[in-house]
Every structure is written in structure tokens, then in C-alpha cells.
Design an enzyme around this catalytic site. Structure first.
Site, PDB file in Angstrom:
ATOM      1  N   THR A  48       0.861  -1.181   0.000  1.00  0.00           N
ATOM      2  CA  THR A  48       0.000   0.000   0.000  1.00  0.00           C
ATOM      3  C   THR A  48       0.901   1.236   0.000  1.00  0.00           C
ATOM      4  O   THR A  48       2.048   1.174   0.444  1.00  0.00           O
ATOM      5  CB  THR A  48      -0.946   0.005   1.223  1.00  0.00           C
ATOM      6  OG1 THR A  48      -0.169  -0.040   2.409  1.00  0.00           O
ATOM      7  CG2 THR A  48      -1.910  -1.176   1.179  1.00  0.00           C
ATOM      8  N   GLY A  50       1.606   4.281   1.571  1.00  0.00           N
ATOM      9  CA  GLY A  50       2.407   4.760   2.701  1.00  0.00           C
ATOM     10  C   GLY A  50       3.346   3.707   3.238  1.00  0.00           C
ATOM     11  O   GLY A  50       4.488   3.988   3.614  1.00  0.00           O
ATOM     12  N   CYS A  51       2.884   2.475   3.282  1.00  0.00           N
ATOM     13  CA  CYS A  51       3.687   1.371   3.803  1.00  0.00           C
ATOM     14  C   CYS A  51       4.857   1.060   2.868  1.00  0.00           C
ATOM     15  O   CYS A  51       5.971   0.814   3.312  1.00  0.00           O
ATOM     16  CB  CYS A  51       2.819   0.122   3.961  1.00  0.00           C
ATOM     17  SG  CYS A  51       1.343   0.380   4.963  1.00  0.00           S
ATOM     18  N   ASP A  52       4.586   1.105   1.573  1.00  0.00           N
ATOM     19  CA  ASP A  52       5.559   0.718   0.557  1.00  0.00           C
ATOM     20  C   ASP A  52       6.561   1.822   0.227  1.00  0.00           C
ATOM     21  O   ASP A  52       7.709   1.557  -0.079  1.00  0.00           O
ATOM     22  CB  ASP A  52       4.819   0.300  -0.722  1.00  0.00           C
ATOM     23  CG  ASP A  52       5.707  -0.424  -1.708  1.00  0.00           C
ATOM     24  OD1 ASP A  52       6.367  -1.396  -1.302  1.00  0.00           O
ATOM     25  OD2 ASP A  52       5.747  -0.013  -2.877  1.00  0.00           O
TER      26      ASP A  52
END
Length: 163
Positions: A48, A50-52
Site C-alpha cells: 500500500t 504509505g507502507c511501501d
């Protein structure tokens, strides 16, 4: 199933099963962090935005700084399957640095009261975004994003300030 309780600083990390690499490779997360200094951070979803783009990459980039502070284990956890977590870790260059834990059924996430209902966005209940510093199985510092998804207090550079 372990009783749900909001995890707090000073609490012992629950010893529940998660997996790594593939679904059949289950182990107890509490045992991983039982001795020494460790870091566990959670994300709402692999790959996703923000996570990536920010969360996991910050831990990969700051890996040596954590090691210099005596951290022996750094792990990323998501309510996702082990295959996805493994592929995401490889994609991010986390191999040999960040362990990629899958809480496929969300049992660990629920036990520490960090679940976040993202059924309208990601299809199911996921984990809030948080980071914690653990020493000898006890949570010494816990940083939870106020909205569960933000990218401020749970970033690697923020957690490093508390170790």
C-alpha cells in the site's frame, strides 16, 4: 485464543503464532523477542502507498542505526498472508535485515487491541500502524499513530529516538 487487551508500555509481548515466508512456517512471536532488544512495527497493508513508499523503506534504510543501538531483531507485521509479506520484503530489499511477519488471521493484532477496520478500503480488518521497542520480551516503548494509519510517530527515525 488470548483475551484482547490494549498493549501498553511495560507489558509482556503476547506469545501468539504468526508466520514468515510461507503459511506453514508458524512460530510464536513472543519467543522471537523473549531475549535481547528488538523492534516490531506494523503496517495496514503490504504494497500500500504509505507502507511501501515510506514506512518499511525507513526501517531498511536505518537498519545499521538500529544494530548500532544493540537491536538484534527488527520485524514488520501485517494482517496479510505470508506469501505477500515475503514478496514485499524481497521487493523492498529487506532480506537479511527486516523479518516479515504475517498475522494472517489477525489473532496477534486483535489480542493487543490494534485492529483497524479497513474493509471498505483493503477488504478486511487490518492492523493499526505502530512501532515498538521490546527488551527481554517487555514493551519498553510503544508508538501508535493517532488515526491508525498516519506516518509520523511510528517511523524508524522516530523510534530510534527512544532506544
Amino acid at each position: 485464543m488470548q483475551k484482547q487487551q490494549t498493549l501498553q508500555e511495560g507489558d509482556k509481548l503476547p506469545n501468539l503464532e504468526v508466520s514468515e515466508g510461507e503459511p506453514g512456517s508458524k512460530f510464536y512471536i513472543g519467543e522471537v523477542f523473549a531475549k535481547g532488544k528488538g523492534v516490531l512495527f506494523a503496517v495496514p497493508g503490504a504494497f500500500t502507498p504509505g507502507c511501501d513508499k515510506k514506512h518499511l523503506p525507513g526501517y531498511v534504510e536505518n537498519y545499521s542505526k538500529f544494530i548500532e543501538k544493540g537491536i538484534t531483531t527488527i520485524a514488520c507485521l501485517s494482517v496479510n498472508d505470508a506469501f505477500v509479506m515475503d514478496a514485499w520484503g524481497k521487493h523492498q530489499g529487506a532480506d537479511g535485515k527486516i523479518r516479515m511477519f504475517a498475522d494472517a488471521d489477525g489473532e496477534f493484532t486483535k489480542a493487543i487491541d490494534m485492529q483497524l477496520d479497513l474493509t471498505n478500503v483493503l477488504g478486511n480488518v487490518r492492523s493499526k500502524r505502530y512501532a515498538m521497542y521490546i527488551q527481554d520480551g517487555v514493551v519498553k516503548k510503544l508508538l501508535v499513530e493517532s488515526d491508525g494509519t498516519g506516518l509520523s510517530c511510528s517511523l524508524a527515525v522516530e523510534l530510534l529516538k527512544h532506544i
